[in-house]
Design a protein around this motif. Structure first.
Motif, PDB file in Angstrom:
ATOM      1  N   ARG A 192       0.829  -1.192   0.000  1.00  0.00           N
ATOM      2  CA  ARG A 192       0.000   0.000   0.000  1.00  0.00           C
ATOM      3  C   ARG A 192       0.873   1.255   0.000  1.00  0.00           C
ATOM      4  N   PRO A 193       0.353   2.379  -0.519  1.00  0.00           N
ATOM      5  CA  PRO A 193       1.141   3.621  -0.516  1.00  0.00           C
ATOM      6  C   PRO A 193       1.653   4.015   0.859  1.00  0.00           C
ATOM      7  N   ALA A 194       0.818   3.868   1.902  1.00  0.00           N
ATOM      8  CA  ALA A 194       1.260   4.236   3.254  1.00  0.00           C
ATOM      9  C   ALA A 194       2.397   3.335   3.712  1.00  0.00           C
ATOM     10  N   GLU A 195       2.341   2.055   3.349  1.00  0.00           N
ATOM     11  CA  GLU A 195       3.394   1.108   3.708  1.00  0.00           C
ATOM     12  C   GLU A 195       4.698   1.491   3.018  1.00  0.00           C
TER      13      GLU A 195
ATOM     14  N   ILE B 220       8.320   2.624   4.683  1.00  0.00           N
ATOM     15  CA  ILE B 220       9.585   1.952   4.366  1.00  0.00           C
ATOM     16  C   ILE B 220      10.631   2.981   3.971  1.00  0.00           C
ATOM     17  N   ARG B 221      10.230   3.929   3.153  1.00  0.00           N
ATOM     18  CA  ARG B 221      11.173   4.973   2.740  1.00  0.00           C
ATOM     19  C   ARG B 221      11.644   5.789   3.936  1.00  0.00           C
ATOM     20  N   ALA B 222      10.756   6.035   4.871  1.00  0.00           N
ATOM     21  CA  ALA B 222      11.110   6.830   6.053  1.00  0.00           C
ATOM     22  C   ALA B 222      11.889   6.016   7.083  1.00  0.00           C
ATOM     23  N   GLY B 223      12.022   4.715   6.865  1.00  0.00           N
ATOM     24  CA  GLY B 223      12.731   3.875   7.815  1.00  0.00           C
ATOM     25  C   GLY B 223      11.894   3.453   8.998  1.00  0.00           C
ATOM     26  N   GLU B 224      10.592   3.671   8.933  1.00  0.00           N
ATOM     27  CA  GLU B 224       9.699   3.333  10.040  1.00  0.00           C
ATOM     28  C   GLU B 224       9.207   1.887   9.961  1.00  0.00           C
ATOM     29  N   VAL B 225       9.282   1.286   8.788  1.00  0.00           N
ATOM     30  CA  VAL B 225       8.857  -0.103   8.576  1.00  0.00           C
ATOM     31  C   VAL B 225       9.981  -0.840   7.876  1.00  0.00           C
ATOM     32  N   ASP B 226      10.342  -2.018   8.387  1.00  0.00           N
ATOM     33  CA  ASP B 226      11.389  -2.797   7.719  1.00  0.00           C
ATOM     34  C   ASP B 226      11.027  -4.271   7.569  1.00  0.00           C
ATOM     35  N   VAL B 227       9.801  -4.628   7.876  1.00  0.00           N
ATOM     36  CA  VAL B 227       9.336  -5.984   7.603  1.00  0.00           C
ATOM     37  C   VAL B 227       7.877  -5.935   7.144  1.00  0.00           C
ATOM     38  N   ALA B 228       7.489  -6.994   6.441  1.00  0.00           N
ATOM     39  CA  ALA B 228       6.088  -7.175   6.067  1.00  0.00           C
ATOM     40  C   ALA B 228       5.763  -8.651   6.251  1.00  0.00           C
TER      41      ALA B 228
ATOM     42  N   ALA C  38       5.117  -6.547  15.122  1.00  0.00           N
ATOM     43  CA  ALA C  38       4.007  -5.657  14.761  1.00  0.00           C
ATOM     44  C   ALA C  38       4.501  -4.227  14.565  1.00  0.00           C
ATOM     45  N   ARG C  39       5.362  -3.745  15.474  1.00  0.00           N
ATOM     46  CA  ARG C  39       5.889  -2.382  15.353  1.00  0.00           C
ATOM     47  C   ARG C  39       6.716  -2.243  14.079  1.00  0.00           C
ATOM     48  N   ARG C  40       7.554  -3.224  13.808  1.00  0.00           N
ATOM     49  CA  ARG C  40       8.410  -3.152  12.624  1.00  0.00           C
ATOM     50  C   ARG C  40       7.600  -3.197  11.332  1.00  0.00           C
ATOM     51  N   ALA C  41       6.408  -3.806  11.384  1.00  0.00           N
ATOM     52  CA  ALA C  41       5.541  -3.891  10.212  1.00  0.00           C
ATOM     53  C   ALA C  41       4.586  -2.707  10.103  1.00  0.00           C
ATOM     54  N   GLY C  42       4.610  -1.837  11.111  1.00  0.00           N
ATOM     55  CA  GLY C  42       3.727  -0.676  11.082  1.00  0.00           C
ATOM     56  C   GLY C  42       2.318  -0.965  11.527  1.00  0.00           C
ATOM     57  N   ALA C  43       2.094  -2.114  12.165  1.00  0.00           N
ATOM     58  CA  ALA C  43       0.761  -2.463  12.665  1.00  0.00           C
ATOM     59  C   ALA C  43       0.500  -1.756  13.992  1.00  0.00           C
ATOM     60  N   ALA C  44      -0.757  -1.512  14.275  1.00  0.00           N
ATOM     61  CA  ALA C  44      -1.119  -0.803  15.509  1.00  0.00           C
ATOM     62  C   ALA C  44      -0.799  -1.635  16.744  1.00  0.00           C
ATOM     63  N   SER C  45      -0.863  -2.958  16.601  1.00  0.00           N
ATOM     64  CA  SER C  45      -0.605  -3.846  17.733  1.00  0.00           C
ATOM     65  C   SER C  45      -0.386  -5.251  17.207  1.00  0.00           C
ATOM     66  N   LEU C  46       0.060  -6.137  18.088  1.00  0.00           N
ATOM     67  CA  LEU C  46       0.221  -7.542  17.699  1.00  0.00           C
ATOM     68  C   LEU C  46      -1.130  -8.138  17.318  1.00  0.00           C
ATOM     69  N   ALA C  47      -2.161  -7.789  18.068  1.00  0.00           N
ATOM     70  CA  ALA C  47      -3.498  -8.305  17.763  1.00  0.00           C
ATOM     71  C   ALA C  47      -3.957  -7.839  16.385  1.00  0.00           C
ATOM     72  N   ALA C  48      -3.662  -6.575  16.054  1.00  0.00           N
ATOM     73  CA  ALA C  48      -4.051  -6.046  14.747  1.00  0.00           C
ATOM     74  C   ALA C  48      -3.297  -6.754  13.631  1.00  0.00           C
ATOM     75  N   LEU C  49      -2.022  -7.054  13.863  1.00  0.00           N
ATOM     76  CA  LEU C  49      -1.236  -7.772  12.863  1.00  0.00           C
ATOM     77  C   LEU C  49      -1.818  -9.151  12.621  1.00  0.00           C
TER      78      LEU C  49
ATOM     79  N   LEU D  49      12.639  -5.804   4.617  1.00  0.00           N
ATOM     80  CA  LEU D  49      12.588  -4.769   3.589  1.00  0.00           C
ATOM     81  C   LEU D  49      13.514  -3.608   3.946  1.00  0.00           C
ATOM     82  N   ARG D  50      14.018  -2.946   2.923  1.00  0.00           N
ATOM     83  CA  ARG D  50      14.752  -1.700   3.159  1.00  0.00           C
ATOM     84  C   ARG D  50      14.631  -0.813   1.932  1.00  0.00           C
TER      85      ARG D  50
END
Length: 274
Positions: free
Chosen positions: A4-7, A11-19, A59-70, A88-89
């Motif tokens: 997704r665009p937000a994902e 990733i570009r901002a370095g806030e997410v590094d796994v999916a 969950a944090r590394r994937a940008g999910a709100a929580s483990l339950a949400a993931l 991902l990088r």
């Protein structure tokens, strides 16, 4: 691998590094660099993981709100399939961007022309390369189905052909449609192909809008907003009220404005002091 665009922005901002994806078998390989709307994204790892072993850190590394949400997201579709964790990088800008902006010399233009000739000769439907370049030049930011219809082609094969031109930096994909690059224009001009510059609207001066997704781009374009400087004349609330502009588009616009030294009208310093 679709993202997704937000994902992609995260990733570009370095806030997410796994999916995490549910696949029967891995669909990507380590070392692959995918071309995306934000640039190159590299696959750094691919491993199968039991859902029971997922952690809050995942969950944090994937940008999910929580483990339950993931976990909930993974269970929505194909819950019977195994889960893969994909590292991902962000690997830098798409090299085609610099290529599009580089005007080739005469020798390179002739080499590009020879390559276009080979594509035309290999096509079962006849020559198409120059006609497609001229069509995109005449009708930038027009949806692919409409362009395909004008030349009697189906949309899928038309897009495939345009993708070949894009690989050589001759065209650029927009959120809606395409536009001719400086490189593509140089080829048409060198070969003496007619270009309907007189019938085209001159581009607005200023900074182009970033990639926001078709709905947001369509909403802004319908209001006559095609440059960041025009966005800065609007308040954040006015932009958000446009049908098609969601949280991602608003956030991406704010980031692009900040990078250009601009801001929404109601967030400008002189407005905040009043």
């Amino acid at each position: 691998m679709q993202m997704r665009p937000a994902e992609l922005a995260a990733i570009r901002a370095g806030e997410v590094d796994v999916a995490f994806r549910r696949w029967e078998q891995p669909r990507v390989k380590v070392g692959t660099r995918m071309r995306t709307s934000v640039g190159l994204v590299e696959i750094t790892s691919v491993e199968r993981v039991p859902v029971s072993r997922l952690t809050a850190a995942d969950a944090r590394r994937a940008g999910a709100a929580s483990l339950a949400a993931l976990r909930q997201g993974l269970d929505k579709v194909h819950a019977e399939r195994p889960v893969y964790r994909i590292g991902l990088r962000y690997a830098g800008a798409d090299p085609r961007q610099a290529l599009r902006e580089t005007v080739p010399d005469t020798a390179e233009i002739e080499a590009i022309g020879a390559w276009l000739d080979r594509l035309d000769r290999a096509s079962p439907t006849g020559a198409w390369t120059r006609a497609t370049l001229m069509l995109i030049d005449e009708l930038p930011a027009v949806r692919a189905p409409e362009l395909a219809g004008r030349v009697g082609r189906d949309t899928a094969s038309f897009k495939l052909n345009v993708r070949k031109l894009k690989e050589r930096g001759l065209t650029e994909s927009l959120d809606i449609g395409y536009r001719l690059s400086a490189r593509g224009a140089a080829v048409l001009d060198h070969e003496g192909h007619p270009r309907s510059a007189g019938s085209r609207v001159a581009p607005e001066p200023g900074t182009p809008l970033p990639h926001l997704g078709a709905p947001a781009t369509r909403a802004l374009t319908a209001r006559g907003v095609v440059r960041l400087e025009q966005v800065a004349d609007l308040s954040a609330a006015e932009v958000q009220a446009l049908h098609g502009v969601g949280p991602y588009a608003l956030s991406h616009l704010r980031s692009a404005l900040d990078a250009a030294g601009l801001s929404f009208r109601d967030e400008q310093p002189d407005q905040q002091q009043r």
